[in-house]
Enzyme design. Structure first.
Site, PDB file in Angstrom:
ATOM      1  N   CYS A   8       0.894  -1.389  -0.007  1.00  0.00           N
ATOM      2  CA  CYS A   8       0.031   0.159   0.083  1.00  0.00           C
ATOM      3  C   CYS A   8       0.883   1.178   0.093  1.00  0.00           C
ATOM      4  CB  CYS A   8      -0.874  -0.155   1.227  1.00  0.00           C
ATOM      5  SG  CYS A   8      -1.613  -1.636   1.551  1.00  0.00           S
ATOM      6  N   GLY A  34      -1.563   1.506  -4.754  1.00  0.00           N
ATOM      7  CA  GLY A  34      -2.808   0.495  -4.438  1.00  0.00           C
ATOM      8  C   GLY A  34      -3.997   1.241  -4.888  1.00  0.00           C
ATOM      9  N   ASN A 117       1.681  -0.293   5.749  1.00  0.00           N
ATOM     10  CA  ASN A 117       2.197  -0.889   4.444  1.00  0.00           C
ATOM     11  C   ASN A 117       3.188  -1.883   4.771  1.00  0.00           C
ATOM     12  OD1 ASN A 117       4.541   0.370   2.051  1.00  0.00           O
ATOM     13  ND2 ASN A 117       3.291  -1.415   1.903  1.00  0.00           N
ATOM     14  N   GLY A 118       2.652  -3.159   4.363  1.00  0.00           N
ATOM     15  CA  GLY A 118       3.674  -4.560   4.803  1.00  0.00           C
ATOM     16  C   GLY A 118       2.794  -5.625   5.263  1.00  0.00           C
ATOM     17  N   CYS A 262      13.307  -3.737   0.530  1.00  0.00           N
ATOM     18  CA  CYS A 262      12.767  -4.559  -0.536  1.00  0.00           C
ATOM     19  C   CYS A 262      13.533  -3.848  -1.853  1.00  0.00           C
ATOM     20  CB  CYS A 262      11.281  -4.374  -0.464  1.00  0.00           C
ATOM     21  SG  CYS A 262      10.545  -4.984  -2.060  1.00  0.00           S
ATOM     22  N   TYR A 268      10.305  -2.623  -9.624  1.00  0.00           N
ATOM     23  CA  TYR A 268       9.082  -2.362 -10.093  1.00  0.00           C
ATOM     24  C   TYR A 268       8.067  -1.486  -9.626  1.00  0.00           C
ATOM     25  CZ  TYR A 268       4.101  -3.525 -10.841  1.00  0.00           C
ATOM     26  OH  TYR A 268       2.848  -3.352 -11.111  1.00  0.00           O
ATOM     27  N   CYS A 420       6.587 -13.419  -1.552  1.00  0.00           N
ATOM     28  CA  CYS A 420       7.013 -12.467  -0.931  1.00  0.00           C
ATOM     29  C   CYS A 420       6.221 -12.718   0.528  1.00  0.00           C
ATOM     30  CB  CYS A 420       6.999 -11.082  -1.446  1.00  0.00           C
ATOM     31  SG  CYS A 420       7.421  -9.864  -0.356  1.00  0.00           S
ATOM     32  N   CYS A 475      16.550  -6.815   0.996  1.00  0.00           N
ATOM     33  CA  CYS A 475      16.074  -8.391   0.733  1.00  0.00           C
ATOM     34  C   CYS A 475      15.643  -8.629  -0.820  1.00  0.00           C
ATOM     35  CB  CYS A 475      14.493  -8.143   1.415  1.00  0.00           C
ATOM     36  SG  CYS A 475      13.577  -9.811   1.207  1.00  0.00           S
ATOM     37  N   CYS A 478      12.592 -12.839  -3.214  1.00  0.00           N
ATOM     38  CA  CYS A 478      11.636 -13.298  -4.377  1.00  0.00           C
ATOM     39  C   CYS A 478      12.562 -13.878  -5.564  1.00  0.00           C
ATOM     40  CB  CYS A 478      10.862 -12.271  -5.150  1.00  0.00           C
ATOM     41  SG  CYS A 478      11.666 -10.567  -5.128  1.00  0.00           S
TER      42      CYS A 478
HETATM   43  P1  AMP Z   1       2.927 -11.238 -15.042  1.00  0.00           P
HETATM   44  O1  AMP Z   1       4.416 -12.094 -15.477  1.00  0.00           O
HETATM   45  O2  AMP Z   1       1.827 -11.499 -15.937  1.00  0.00           O
HETATM   46  O3  AMP Z   1       2.650 -11.576 -13.818  1.00  0.00           O
HETATM   47  O4  AMP Z   1       3.131  -9.734 -15.124  1.00  0.00           O
HETATM   48  C1  AMP Z   1       4.324  -9.410 -14.692  1.00  0.00           C
HETATM   49  C2  AMP Z   1       4.514  -8.002 -15.032  1.00  0.00           C
HETATM   50  O5  AMP Z   1       3.549  -7.332 -13.702  1.00  0.00           O
HETATM   51  C3  AMP Z   1       5.607  -7.322 -14.516  1.00  0.00           C
HETATM   52  O6  AMP Z   1       6.277  -7.016 -15.736  1.00  0.00           O
HETATM   53  C4  AMP Z   1       5.325  -5.724 -13.900  1.00  0.00           C
HETATM   54  O7  AMP Z   1       5.467  -4.865 -14.615  1.00  0.00           O
HETATM   55  C5  AMP Z   1       4.073  -6.311 -13.192  1.00  0.00           C
HETATM   56  N1  AMP Z   1       4.275  -6.796 -11.775  1.00  0.00           N
HETATM   57  C6  AMP Z   1       5.367  -7.015 -11.494  1.00  0.00           C
HETATM   58  N2  AMP Z   1       5.066  -7.515  -9.856  1.00  0.00           N
HETATM   59  C7  AMP Z   1       4.070  -7.229  -9.799  1.00  0.00           C
HETATM   60  C8  AMP Z   1       3.101  -7.350  -8.710  1.00  0.00           C
HETATM   61  N3  AMP Z   1       3.862  -7.785  -7.587  1.00  0.00           N
HETATM   62  N4  AMP Z   1       1.839  -7.102  -8.696  1.00  0.00           N
HETATM   63  C9  AMP Z   1       1.636  -6.695  -9.802  1.00  0.00           C
HETATM   64  N5  AMP Z   1       2.005  -6.725 -10.805  1.00  0.00           N
HETATM   65  C10 AMP Z   1       3.314  -6.784 -10.777  1.00  0.00           C
END
Ligand code: AMP
Length: 506
Positions: A8, A34, A117-118, A262, A268, A420, A475, A478
């Site tokens: 969040c 979020g 958040n966490g 993280c 991302y 995670c 960390c 993942c």
């Molecule tokens: P997918 O491989 O279809 O699950 O989507 C991966 C893409 O979603 C990545 O390239 C990111 O841009 C985005 N993404 C990465 N991590 C997350 C996450 N935890 N929740 C939502 N989107 C994510």
């Protein structure tokens, strides 16, 4: 019974004119953290009742939609301090209104509100201890446990009760707490999630206005100046005195597992225009892209053929793709940056017709190709990460449909192999693409690309340390399955999800 995942955005403001409205703008800047729900709590004195109160307004939806009535700011959310929260969308939790934050309670020492958040890694154990004593829960969220720990603390002073609670929780928690006379910002000792302190010099106000936010992009929208990060394990207390003098009381929580911020925030989640963990995300992502150019540059094409183009998957990989392209060029690999995918930003819930592929429609409603850019070209797509792989597979198909001659994929992070437990929303181990295949070659075939390369874990760490010279650790569980804080025995992702949907129906 840890259940709802809390990835969040949090925001707090103290000694501010128009505190709720400023919180609203701060939350708007944190919307990417979020989109499921948003809420604001303020602290004010109710003259009629002769006591401090904490009005709250929260609902499902985006910040601008939840707070679409000006009277909320003029008549309801009064007071000169506020905290706010935007929640990430996860299945199950979407149905339970009670889980919308901030939480606010009235207990024997006054009002207290919290935004978190966490994810707490010992939530199940704490919840069980409370349940055994007959405590009733209003939500399925870890965050509520913190309020119970405060209310049931045997300490006399409120601040001691809060510290007492914080020493009993483990895992990832960046928090903002609002009491009747203080704003308290907390980062867990590992520093998993970011949290920064900012200030506003308001000429119309006595003393300084202070704010805290998950990311500094929330300060920019308010013309607030970044002061510093809340340090890992720091409990930062802002009260009337600090607003006057600029001196804060800080309490340091015991360090048990080292600092592990993280790394996926840099890969991302955070916005490139934010400073987190003391460094601009833009700078870190460029370095990551450059590192990838050294490890897996664009392919060479035969003499006389058009040089490859590099495209990003907007917006999350834009910056890494730029760093990748400039470094490839510097290293003598001919290529050019192009915009070959266009993102539609207005994607909310999509209503899929029966029989349509849900994931395909999700990707198609978010991205489209620019055929003139892609036709007959060797296309190198830079994406920030692959989680399930469905996005990448679909995008590759779309690029081929638009006439790309060859599609090469460069992933600006290592393969995601482990869930995670500290607040990032990943699917279960089995659903992660990297765990479904034995090697990169098999994944290359499934994705339909001419080549696939991930950034190495060493390369990622090297790039992040080169951009952010702080000694603090990260960390990367993942990517490596090395969890810096032990996760409760037997708590598996699948189990979490079961409890979540079971609770959602209550
Ligand atoms: P997918 O491989 O279809 O699950 O989507 C991966 C893409 O979603 C990545 O390239 C990111 O841009 C985005 N993404 C990465 N991590 C997350 C996450 N935890 N929740 C939502 N989107 C994510």
């Amino acid at each position: 019974m840890s259940s709802v995942k809390d990835h969040c955005g949090i925001f707090g403001i103290f000694n501010a004119s128009d505190a709720a409205r400023r919180a609203y703008y701060g939350l708007h800047a944190l919307q990417h953290r979020g989109q499921e729900s948003a809420g604001i709590v303020t602290s004010t004195f109710d003259e009629q009742r002769g006591q401090p109160v904490m009005p709250v307004y929260k609902d499902f939806g985006l910040v601008l939609d939840v707070f679409d009535d000006n009277s909320l700011f003029e008549e309801r959310l009064m007071g000169d301090s506020a905290i706010g929260h935007t929640r990430y969308s996860t299945s199950g939790s979407a149905d339970n209104r009670m889980n919308i934050q901030p939480f606010v309670v009235h207990y024997h020492d006054g009002n207290i509100a919290l935004a978190h958040n966490g994810n707490l890694s010992n939530a199940r154990e704490i919840r069980k201890a409370f349940s055994d004593r007959g405590t009733l829960f209003q939500t399925t969220s870890d965050s509520e446990l913190i309020l119970h720990l405060i209310a049931q603390s045997r300490r006399e002073q409120q601040l001691d009760q809060i510290i007492d609670a914080l020493t009993q929780i483990e895992g990832a928690f960046s928090l903002v707490l609002l009491t009747d006379d203080r704003l308290i910002a907390v980062r867990d000792p590992n520093g998993f999630r970011p949290l920064a302190l900012g200030r506003i010099d308001d000429p119309h106000r006595e003393g300084t206005t202070y704010c805290v936010a998950s990311e500094t992009c929330a300060f920019d929208i308010l013309n607030a100046e970044y002061v510093r990060d809340v340090a890992p394990g720091e409990v930062l207390i802002i009260d009337r005195e600090s607003a006057k003098t600029g001196d804060f009381t800080s309490v340091q929580l015991a360090q048990r597992h080292g600092v592990s911020q993280c790394i996926f925030e840099y890969v991302y989640f955070s916005r490139p225009d934010s400073k987190i963990f003391g460094e601009m995300v833009d700078k870190v992502r460029r370095k990551i892209g450059k590192q990838m150019a050294h490890e897996s540059p664009v392919p060479s094409v035969p003499e006389g053929e058009k040089k490859p183009i590099v495209i990003s998957v907007p917006d999350s990989s834009n910056t890494a793709a730029l760093g990748f392209t400039t470094e490839c060029q510097k290293l003598g690999h001919e290529c050019r940056y192009e915009i070959g995918l266009i993102r539609n930003h207005y994607v909310g819930r999509t209503f899929i017709a029966p029989g349509q592929d849900r994931r395909e429609m999700k990707v198609r409603s978010k991205y489209n190709t620019v055929e003139g850019v892609l036709r007959d070209r060797t296309v190198v797509v830079v994406d920030d990460s692959i989680v399930r792989g469905t996005t990448a597979r679909q995008l590759v198909q779309m690029l081929h449909d638009a006439g790309a001659k060859e599609v090469h994929l460069r992933i600006a992070s290592p393969a995601v192999i482990s869930p995670c437990f500290y607040g990032m929303d990943f699917p279960s181990t089995d659903e992660l693409l990297a765990n479904q295949f034995d090697d990169v070659e098999e994944m290359t075939n499934w994705l339909g690309v001419a080549s696939l390369a991930y950034l190495s874990t060493d390369g990622l760490m090297k790039a992040v340390h080169a951009a952010n010279e702080s000694e603090r650790g990260y960390c990367n569980a993942c990517f490596t399955a090395n969890y810096p804080v032990p996760v409760e025995m037997g708590v598996k992702k699948e189990e979490n999800e079961w409890t979540q949907s079971a609770n959602a129906g209550q």
